[in-house]
Scaffold this motif. Structure first.
Motif, PDB file in Angstrom:
ATOM      1  N   THR A  68      72.404   9.705  41.421  1.00 17.14           N
ATOM      2  CA  THR A  68      71.174  10.377  41.013  1.00 17.14           C
ATOM      3  C   THR A  68      71.434  11.331  39.853  1.00 17.14           C
ATOM      4  O   THR A  68      70.682  11.351  38.867  1.00 17.14           O
ATOM      5  CB  THR A  68      70.564  11.148  42.192  1.00 17.14           C
ATOM      6  N   ARG A  69      72.505  12.126  39.957  1.00 20.58           N
ATOM      7  CA  ARG A  69      72.818  13.064  38.872  1.00 20.58           C
ATOM      8  C   ARG A  69      73.160  12.327  37.584  1.00 20.58           C
ATOM      9  O   ARG A  69      72.744  12.743  36.500  1.00 20.58           O
ATOM     10  CB  ARG A  69      73.972  13.977  39.287  1.00 20.58           C
ATOM     11  N   ALA A  70      73.926  11.237  37.704  1.00 21.97           N
ATOM     12  CA  ALA A  70      74.281  10.473  36.507  1.00 21.97           C
ATOM     13  C   ALA A  70      73.035   9.856  35.865  1.00 21.97           C
ATOM     14  O   ALA A  70      72.881   9.871  34.641  1.00 21.97           O
ATOM     15  CB  ALA A  70      75.281   9.379  36.881  1.00 21.97           C
ATOM     16  N   PHE A  71      72.153   9.352  36.703  1.00 21.66           N
ATOM     17  CA  PHE A  71      70.913   8.769  36.186  1.00 21.66           C
ATOM     18  C   PHE A  71      70.081   9.830  35.469  1.00 21.66           C
ATOM     19  O   PHE A  71      69.553   9.605  34.379  1.00 21.66           O
ATOM     20  CB  PHE A  71      70.102   8.150  37.327  1.00 21.66           C
ATOM     21  N   GLU A  72      69.959  11.014  36.079  1.00 23.83           N
ATOM     22  CA  GLU A  72      69.167  12.080  35.475  1.00 23.83           C
ATOM     23  C   GLU A  72      69.736  12.515  34.127  1.00 23.83           C
ATOM     24  O   GLU A  72      68.982  12.765  33.178  1.00 23.83           O
ATOM     25  CB  GLU A  72      69.090  13.271  36.418  1.00 23.83           C
ATOM     26  N   ASP A  73      71.056  12.611  34.035  1.00 31.56           N
ATOM     27  CA  ASP A  73      71.681  13.012  32.780  1.00 31.56           C
ATOM     28  C   ASP A  73      71.363  12.016  31.669  1.00 31.56           C
ATOM     29  O   ASP A  73      70.981  12.398  30.554  1.00 31.56           O
ATOM     30  CB  ASP A  73      73.197  13.134  32.951  1.00 31.56           C
ATOM     31  N   LEU A  74      71.531  10.727  31.987  1.00 25.03           N
ATOM     32  CA  LEU A  74      71.286   9.706  30.983  1.00 25.03           C
ATOM     33  C   LEU A  74      69.796   9.576  30.676  1.00 25.03           C
ATOM     34  O   LEU A  74      69.400   9.407  29.522  1.00 25.03           O
ATOM     35  CB  LEU A  74      71.846   8.365  31.463  1.00 25.03           C
ATOM     36  N   SER A  99      79.724   4.670  42.666  1.00 23.18           N
ATOM     37  CA  SER A  99      80.277   3.326  42.642  1.00 23.18           C
ATOM     38  C   SER A  99      80.399   2.832  41.208  1.00 23.18           C
ATOM     39  O   SER A  99      79.517   3.085  40.383  1.00 23.18           O
ATOM     40  CB  SER A  99      79.366   2.377  43.432  1.00 23.18           C
ATOM     41  N   PRO A 100      81.488   2.125  40.877  1.00 22.14           N
ATOM     42  CA  PRO A 100      81.662   1.613  39.512  1.00 22.14           C
ATOM     43  C   PRO A 100      80.512   0.703  39.091  1.00 22.14           C
ATOM     44  O   PRO A 100      80.121   0.683  37.921  1.00 22.14           O
ATOM     45  CB  PRO A 100      82.988   0.839  39.609  1.00 22.14           C
ATOM     46  N   ARG A 101      79.954  -0.049  40.045  1.00 21.55           N
ATOM     47  CA  ARG A 101      78.873  -0.980  39.710  1.00 21.55           C
ATOM     48  C   ARG A 101      77.649  -0.228  39.200  1.00 21.55           C
ATOM     49  O   ARG A 101      77.054  -0.576  38.183  1.00 21.55           O
ATOM     50  CB  ARG A 101      78.510  -1.802  40.942  1.00 21.55           C
ATOM     51  N   VAL A 102      77.284   0.840  39.898  1.00 16.34           N
ATOM     52  CA  VAL A 102      76.111   1.604  39.500  1.00 16.34           C
ATOM     53  C   VAL A 102      76.371   2.354  38.199  1.00 16.34           C
ATOM     54  O   VAL A 102      75.508   2.429  37.320  1.00 16.34           O
ATOM     55  CB  VAL A 102      75.704   2.586  40.610  1.00 16.34           C
ATOM     56  N   GLU A 139      72.381   5.001  44.842  1.00 14.51           N
ATOM     57  CA  GLU A 139      73.026   4.918  46.142  1.00 14.51           C
ATOM     58  C   GLU A 139      73.360   6.276  46.756  1.00 14.51           C
ATOM     59  O   GLU A 139      73.414   6.407  47.972  1.00 14.51           O
ATOM     60  CB  GLU A 139      74.294   4.074  46.032  1.00 14.51           C
ATOM     61  N   ASP A 140      73.608   7.285  45.915  1.00 11.98           N
ATOM     62  CA  ASP A 140      73.973   8.592  46.457  1.00 11.98           C
ATOM     63  C   ASP A 140      73.630   9.672  45.443  1.00 11.98           C
ATOM     64  O   ASP A 140      73.064   9.406  44.384  1.00 11.98           O
ATOM     65  CB  ASP A 140      75.454   8.642  46.830  1.00 11.98           C
ATOM     66  N   GLU A 141      73.990  10.911  45.779  1.00 16.15           N
ATOM     67  CA  GLU A 141      73.661  12.039  44.911  1.00 16.15           C
ATOM     68  C   GLU A 141      74.377  11.947  43.575  1.00 16.15           C
ATOM     69  O   GLU A 141      73.839  12.363  42.538  1.00 16.15           O
ATOM     70  CB  GLU A 141      74.033  13.352  45.618  1.00 16.15           C
ATOM     71  N   ASN A 142      75.573  11.395  43.556  1.00 16.33           N
ATOM     72  CA  ASN A 142      76.292  11.230  42.294  1.00 16.33           C
ATOM     73  C   ASN A 142      75.550  10.268  41.374  1.00 16.33           C
ATOM     74  O   ASN A 142      75.442  10.500  40.161  1.00 16.33           O
ATOM     75  CB  ASN A 142      77.715  10.725  42.551  1.00 16.33           C
TER      76      ASN A 142
END
Length: 369
Positions: free
Chosen positions: A74-80, A2-5, A69-72
């Motif tokens: 989660t992956r974006a959070f982990e990268d950052l 989601s753009p918000r997340v 909210e979803d796996e995407n």
């Protein structure tokens, strides 16, 4: 995603000058303390956990928890978050607190510094948590067996901690062996920890706390009824009643044993010896079981509670499960485990998305995430 997340995660690890103030504060001669955390619609909570040390230093642990909210997400959070831990991205908290310590040094005339910075992150059950730990030197003043907290929140223009937002909380914990002598009015005190839940504002000088070594820890509790305490004073009759009841219990036990004696006498010696041996074994097993089951965790130190949990779980546990089992905040658990890791009491190892906590000699080769 989601753009918000996505926008929130980008704001998390990129310095954004226009961000909303994190700790409602004004540093002397400057503007509000900058914040780079996501919007409140994404941030679930922020905890400022402050562990006072006996030498006057304070170990801060700041945790920002976000909903994924979803796996995407989660992956974006982990990268950052990985980039943040490795020092490739910066977060506003560290610089904000460095400015706050400088302002407090000027206001108090006491040299203070932010040292021993440590970064971490945890992903568990649809949440991502960014962790920042650091030591603020000379945060409290040492006066004999007393510690006084308060002036480090000051600046020449007031206080750098002006308010907490709705999703923020401040927890201040004393050193082991210290109790609360005085604290701000209408403040929750639980196990020696003072908890301030947002939203709320702080006037300069409000956050003044006095601790004393070996002093009893105060807790918030209902007031004692007007008819006096339950034991002592005008209720000495209760003590006499307790003695009477104890006497009756002893008498009944003695009579029961006497009543059983004739029946035991009718058995032959061999049978009696066998029964006695079996009884001793049962009692020994029961005693061992009671020793394990009747441990009062309230009497254990925080470190001992963690070690007991590890013993009960084969010598290793995920950090998120320790948070769940103890009911402590992410900030407290993170700080405690880091301290135990430094002391060599446990090992803290990142495996995949989670921190695995184990005893130093524990084999984790067959651990499955």
């Amino acid at each position: 995603m989601s753009p918000r997340v996505l926008a929130a995660l980008l704001a998390l690890l990129l310095l954004v000058p226009a961000a909303t103030p994190a700790v409602g504060a004004t540093l002397g001669g400057g503007g509000p303390v900058a914040q780079t955390t996501p919007t409140t619609s994404v941030t679930e909570n922020t905890t400022f956990y402050l562990q006072i040390r006996a030498n006057g230093d304070a170990r801060w642990t700041i945790t920002d928890t976000y909903a994924l909210e979803d796996e995407n997400d989660t992956r974006a959070f982990e990268d950052l978050a990985t980039a943040y831990v490795e020092g490739e991205r910066e977060v506003g908290w560290e610089q904000s607190f460095r400015r706050a310590s400088t302002a407090a040094s000027e206001a108090t005339g006491r040299q203070m510094n932010v040292t021993s910075v440590r970064r971490d992150y945890v992903v568990s059950e649809g949440k991502g948590t960014i962790v920042l730990e650091f030591t603020w030197t000379n945060f409290a003043t040492v006066e004999g067996d007393r510690l006084v907290v308060g002036d480090a929140f000051n600046t020449t223009d007031g206080t750098w901690l002006g308010h907490l937002t709705e999703e923020q909380r401040l927890v201040i914990s004393p050193p082991t062996g210290y109790g609360v002598l005085s604290s701000p009015p209408l403040t929750a005190v639980e196990g020696g920890e003072l908890r301030f839940e947002g939203p709320r504002t702080f006037e300069p000088g409000y956050l003044r706390i006095v601790y004393a070594g070996d002093a009893p820890t105060t807790t918030t509790a209902p007031e004692t009824p007007d008819d006096g305490p339950l034991f002592g004073g005008g209720s000495l009759w209760l003590g006499g009643a307790a003695v009477l009841i104890l006497g009756l219990v002893v008498a009944v036990g003695y009579m029961a044993r006497q009543g059983a004696a004739p029946q035991a006498a009718r058995t032959n010696d061999a049978d009696g010896d066998a029964e006695a041996a079996a009884s001793d074994d049962v009692m020994a097993d029961a005693t061992d079981s009671d020793d394990n089951a009747d441990v009062d965790v309230e009497l254990l130190s925080d470190e001992e509670r963690v070690e007991r949990l590890l013993e009960q779980n084969g010598g290793r546990m995920k950090q998120a499960r320790i948070v769940k089992e103890t009911g402590w905040s992410n900030a407290k658990v993170s700080q405690l485990l880091s301290s135990m890791d430094e002391e060599g009491r446990i090992d803290k190892l990142r495996i995949g998305r989670e921190n695995l906590i184990s005893f130093p000699d524990e084999d984790i080769g067959d651990f499955e995430e």
